[in-house]
Scaffold this motif. Structure first.
Motif, PDB file in Angstrom:
ATOM      1  N   LEU A 156      -5.589  -2.883  -2.613  1.00  0.00           N
ATOM      2  CA  LEU A 156      -4.813  -3.295  -1.440  1.00  0.00           C
ATOM      3  C   LEU A 156      -5.485  -2.851  -0.144  1.00  0.00           C
ATOM      4  N   VAL A 157      -6.039  -1.651  -0.139  1.00  0.00           N
ATOM      5  CA  VAL A 157      -6.751  -1.188   1.062  1.00  0.00           C
ATOM      6  C   VAL A 157      -7.977  -2.057   1.321  1.00  0.00           C
ATOM      7  N   SER A 191      -3.737   0.528  -5.401  1.00  0.00           N
ATOM      8  CA  SER A 191      -3.780   1.001  -4.009  1.00  0.00           C
ATOM      9  C   SER A 191      -5.147   0.761  -3.386  1.00  0.00           C
ATOM     10  N   ILE A 213       0.842  -1.201   0.000  1.00  0.00           N
ATOM     11  CA  ILE A 213       0.000   0.000   0.000  1.00  0.00           C
ATOM     12  C   ILE A 213       0.875   1.248   0.000  1.00  0.00           C
TER      13      ILE A 213
END
Length: 198
Positions: free
Chosen positions: A99-100, A96, A49
């Motif tokens: 991934l969060v 991103s 991240i």
């Protein structure tokens, strides 16, 4: 023991009240290493991240203006001048975001280390995200190479001699994206390791 020694084992007869009932002994599952792999997976996701967000943020803020004779006539270099850099920014922002959103699944994998369906889902989605991040980083790396070195046969001039800050930011974003790619490779290997049955 010597050959002349003998051992006696006494076995008690079961009482009539416990007849017909058997005690089942279940060996505890070895969850220690799978839980450790899940924790490493979570930490690697945090690192990915950071790498993906820094790549997207660095690319998004990369612009530089050079005054030419007067303040009203300027040369400008920005990421949105090139479609490849726009693709890079969008792709790394998507990676991103994935991934969060995958962090809660990774936490569930720590709590339930034998949930193979969850690990298979993360493995498939990590592979898709790896493909997206690799394509974005490779495309941007090609443009960065041209910005640094140019191409004399195509008459493309190197712009990094004039736009040094822009080239440094863009190069840093590409390096950060490749760090994210390497972390994804480790995540996929860890997921495959956790899915094997032993």
């Amino acid at each position: 023991m010597k050959s002349g020694d003998s051992t006696t084992i006494e076995v008690a007869e079961p009482s009539s009240s416990s007849k017909g009932k058997a005690t089942v002994l279940v060996a505890p599952k070895a969850t220690g290493w799978k839980k450790g792999v899940a924790i490493i997976d979570f930490v690697l996701r945090l690192g990915a991240i950071v790498a993906a967000l820094s790549a997207a943020a660095t690319m998004g803020t990369s612009d530089e203006s050079l005054p030419f004779f007067t303040q009203f006539f300027q040369f400008e270099a920005s990421y949105d001048d090139m479609p490849t850099f726009q693709f890079f920014l969008i792709a790394m922002a998507l990676v991103s975001g994935y991934l969060v959103l995958s962090l809660p699944f990774s936490i569930v994998a720590i709590v339930r280390p034998h949930a193979s369906g969850l690990k298979l889902f993360l493995l498939i989605m990590d592979t898709v995200a790896l493909t997206l991040a690799t394509s974005a980083a490779a495309a941007a790396a090609a443009i960065v190479y041209l910005a640094h070195n140019g191409n004399s046969s195509s008459n493309w001039l190197a712009i990094c001699n004039q736009f040094t800050d822009f080239c440094q930011k863009v190069s840093g974003a590409v390096v950060s994206a490749f760090v994210c790619v390497v972390v994804f490779i480790f995540l996929i290997l860890l997921s495959a390791l956790a899915l094997r049955k032993h």
